[in-house]
Design an enzyme around this catalytic site. Structure first.
Site, PDB file in Angstrom:
ATOM      1  N   GLY A  31      -1.647  -5.453   3.359  1.00 12.68           N
ATOM      2  CA  GLY A  31      -2.771  -6.034   2.815  1.00 12.68           C
ATOM      3  C   GLY A  31      -2.778  -6.165   1.308  1.00 12.68           C
ATOM      4  N   HIS A  43     -10.320  -2.681   0.081  1.00 11.85           N
ATOM      5  CA  HIS A  43      -9.416  -1.852  -0.679  1.00 11.85           C
ATOM      6  C   HIS A  43     -10.100  -1.162  -1.839  1.00 11.85           C
ATOM      7  CE1 HIS A  43      -5.906  -4.665   0.283  1.00 11.85           C
ATOM      8  NE2 HIS A  43      -6.058  -3.675   1.015  1.00 11.85           N
ATOM      9  N   ARG A  85      -1.769 -12.000   6.960  1.00 16.02           N
ATOM     10  CA  ARG A  85      -2.998 -12.784   6.920  1.00 16.02           C
ATOM     11  C   ARG A  85      -2.543 -13.920   6.211  1.00 16.02           C
ATOM     12  NH1 ARG A  85      -6.164  -7.486   5.475  1.00 16.02           N
ATOM     13  NH2 ARG A  85      -4.146  -6.320   6.082  1.00 16.02           N
ATOM     14  N   ARG A 110     -12.077   7.182   6.251  1.00 14.27           N
ATOM     15  CA  ARG A 110     -11.900   5.825   5.788  1.00 14.27           C
ATOM     16  C   ARG A 110     -12.662   4.855   6.869  1.00 14.27           C
ATOM     17  NH1 ARG A 110      -6.670   2.463   4.218  1.00 14.27           N
ATOM     18  NH2 ARG A 110      -7.734   1.086   2.830  1.00 14.27           N
ATOM     19  N   GLU A 119      -5.395   6.557  -1.827  1.00 17.78           N
ATOM     20  CA  GLU A 119      -6.625   6.236  -1.088  1.00 17.78           C
ATOM     21  C   GLU A 119      -7.168   7.587  -0.458  1.00 17.78           C
ATOM     22  OE1 GLU A 119      -4.486   2.936   0.325  1.00 17.78           O
ATOM     23  OE2 GLU A 119      -6.592   1.925   0.503  1.00 17.78           O
ATOM     24  N   ASN A 155      -7.590   8.245   8.618  1.00 15.31           N
ATOM     25  CA  ASN A 155      -7.688   6.840   8.416  1.00 15.31           C
ATOM     26  C   ASN A 155      -7.357   6.307   9.750  1.00 15.31           C
ATOM     27  OD1 ASN A 155      -7.377   4.174   7.633  1.00 15.31           O
ATOM     28  ND2 ASN A 155      -5.687   4.429   5.877  1.00 15.31           N
TER      29      ASN A 155
HETATM   30  P1  AMP Z   1       1.700  -0.843   1.889  1.00 15.64           P
HETATM   31  O1  AMP Z   1       0.961  -1.820   2.791  1.00 15.64           O
HETATM   32  O2  AMP Z   1       1.102  -0.631   0.686  1.00 15.64           O
HETATM   33  O3  AMP Z   1       2.606   0.218   2.302  1.00 15.64           O
HETATM   34  O4  AMP Z   1       3.038  -1.786   1.414  1.00 15.64           O
HETATM   35  C1  AMP Z   1       4.023  -2.576   2.302  1.00 15.64           C
HETATM   36  C2  AMP Z   1       4.729  -3.444   1.728  1.00 15.64           C
HETATM   37  O5  AMP Z   1       5.562  -2.888   0.419  1.00 15.64           O
HETATM   38  C3  AMP Z   1       5.813  -4.022   2.830  1.00 15.64           C
HETATM   39  O6  AMP Z   1       5.762  -5.675   2.637  1.00 15.64           O
HETATM   40  C4  AMP Z   1       7.124  -3.485   2.064  1.00 15.64           C
HETATM   41  O7  AMP Z   1       8.197  -4.469   2.102  1.00 15.64           O
HETATM   42  C5  AMP Z   1       6.711  -3.686   0.724  1.00 15.64           C
HETATM   43  N1  AMP Z   1       7.891  -2.698  -0.124  1.00 15.64           N
HETATM   44  C6  AMP Z   1       7.919  -1.421  -0.219  1.00 15.64           C
HETATM   45  N2  AMP Z   1       8.887  -0.954  -0.925  1.00 15.64           N
HETATM   46  C7  AMP Z   1       9.229  -2.181  -1.476  1.00 15.64           C
HETATM   47  C8  AMP Z   1      10.386  -2.493  -2.361  1.00 15.64           C
HETATM   48  N3  AMP Z   1      11.117  -1.431  -2.832  1.00 15.64           N
HETATM   49  N4  AMP Z   1      10.734  -3.738  -2.766  1.00 15.64           N
HETATM   50  C9  AMP Z   1      10.051  -4.758  -2.399  1.00 15.64           C
HETATM   51  N5  AMP Z   1       8.891  -4.473  -1.413  1.00 15.64           N
HETATM   52  C10 AMP Z   1       8.748  -3.334  -1.071  1.00 15.64           C
END
Ligand code: AMP
Length: 400
Positions: free
Chosen positions: A212, A181, A241, A93, A379, A9
């Site tokens: 995202g 996604h 974004r 990806r 993913e 990815n």
């Molecule tokens: P991702 O792009 O799926 O890896 O998600 C990243 C986002 O998830 C970021 O904004 C992180 O702050 C949020 N995140 C991860 N763990 C937590 C948590 N325990 N509480 C709130 N937000 C979280």
């Protein structure tokens, strides 16, 4: 000797990889890691399935290690640890498969040329997704490769859900709603029958809430509508974004503020969303811990927009049977889930606060008309599954 599939990815400054052994019914993660900070301060780390570091390297500031160099290092690393393993394929990806690709496709020179045509549709992602495919084609020409598209899952949407109200001459150039996604949604659709057969067979909105963020309305596991459109900047506000924006704002920025295309691109992709509204961070955890009014305003807007989109997607589906939370925020933030579910009470969702705090998979009360579930996405596993399926598919029998 165990057969393994490499999943890649590649983003603008990083290449994430996973290795899956193909021995069992499903695939088993063997190792994962990434090369990040490409072109600035590159570093590489690889971990085994238990999370223990099995490879690490930094190059120091100013080393211009790019995608090609990072991939060379990854190939070298894999070769050095290849005892007992045989690499049988690579899955990638690829953000854009245009209107043509509704399924993963085996890589060929022809396919790459076709996918390069979509670079103008996703200039920030598509070139980086395609770069490692080209590199592997020259370094390991015998290795079969498969491209898996983030848009493919949404090609099942009815034409009306994919259309903008623009003149046909513009639509015919491919200016339609693609949705993204898709690999995440497809993975959720693949595991939902085991988690909740009613949600799998019914009208379900999946909330992919991460850096995202987007939402997808599914009917019996097929995409019916999604919040992202022509690009991945549409729909919900995200880390950086802006999401859905009146197109008149763009005209205003050009006319009144004399902003050019690149400045507007930077504004809507990198300086808006949670970061822009809060002025503090794009990271939800940081905002949840902050006492600043602007952090609260950013979270309030995020939650509000999710609620509005949920109503819109429920309308597109003709009703709602379940919501599924996934990705970084959806999987980990009980607080955000609680607020989103509270706003969805009018749709028939009876929220179970205790189950939500207790990390249950089902966070709606028994008997709730609409179920609420938490399902981790994967993913990479979806890409590995697709890659195995494409590589093991028999060529159609020739007529005698
Ligand atoms: P991702 O792009 O799926 O890896 O998600 C990243 C986002 O998830 C970021 O904004 C992180 O702050 C949020 N995140 C991860 N763990 C937590 C948590 N325990 N509480 C709130 N937000 C979280």
């Amino acid at each position: 000797m165990t057969d393994v599939i490499l999943v890649l990815n590649a983003g603008s400054s990083s290449i994430k990889f996973s290795l899956f052994a193909t021995a069992g019914e499903d695939l088993k993660l063997v190792a994962r890691g990434q090369a990040e900070g490409l072109y600035t301060a590159p570093r590489f780390v690889a971990k085994d399935d238990a999370g223990a570091v099995v490879g690490e390297r930094t190059w120091g500031d100013g080393v211009a290690l790019g995608h090609e160099g990072a991939l060379d290092h990854l190939v070298e690393f894999l070769r050095s640890r290849s005892e007992g393993y045989k690499l049988v394929g690579a899955g990638h990806r690829v953000v854009h498969g245009g209107r043509e690709y509704s399924q993963p496709a085996r890589v060929s020179e022809q396919l790459l040329t076709a996918l390069e045509k979509y670079i103008p549709l996703a200039p920030l992602h598509q070139p980086h997704n395609l770069a490692p495919i080209r590199v592997l084609m020259t370094r390991a020409p015998e290795l079969p490769q498969v491209a898996c598209f983030d848009t493919a899952f949404h090609r099942a949407q009815p034409p009306v859900a994919q259309a903008f109200a623009l003149p046909k001459s513009i639509t015919d150039r491919g200016v339609v709603r693609y949705g993204f996604h898709g690999l995440s949604y497809e993975y959720i659709a693949s595991v939902l029958p085991k988690v909740d057969p009613v949600a799998a067979a019914g009208r379900t909105v999946v909330l992919h809430l991460g850096n995202g963020s987007s939402m997808c309305g599914m009917s019996a596991g097929r995409s019916m509508a999604s919040t992202m459109g022509f690009t991945a900047v549409d729909g919900l506000p995200m880390g950086t974004r802006c999401g859905n924006l009146d197109p008149g704002v763009i005209l205003y920025l050009m006319d009144e503020l004399k902003m050019d295309v690149r400045a507007i691109e930077k504004l809507i992709y990198q300086q808006s969303g949670l970061l822009g509204v809060s002025g503090i961070s794009s990271d939800m955890r940081v905002l949840l811990e902050s006492r600043e009014a602007s952090a609260k305003a950013a979270i309030d807007l995020y939650v509000y927009r999710i609620g509005r989109e949920l109503g819109s997607l429920a309308a597109a589906l003709g009703g709602l049977d379940a919501v599924v939370f996934t990705a970084g925020i959806g999987e980990n933030s009980a607080e955000l889930r609680a607020r989103i579910c509270a706003d969805a009470a009018w749709l028939g969702l009876e929220f179970d606060a205790e189950a939500n705090r207790g990390k249950s998979q089902r966070i709606s009360r028994a008997g709730s008309r609409v179920s609420a579930l938490v399902v981790p996405t994967n993913e990479e596993l979806m890409i590995a599954r697709h890659t195995r399926a494409v590589l093991t598919a028999r060529a159609p029998a020739r007529a005698p």
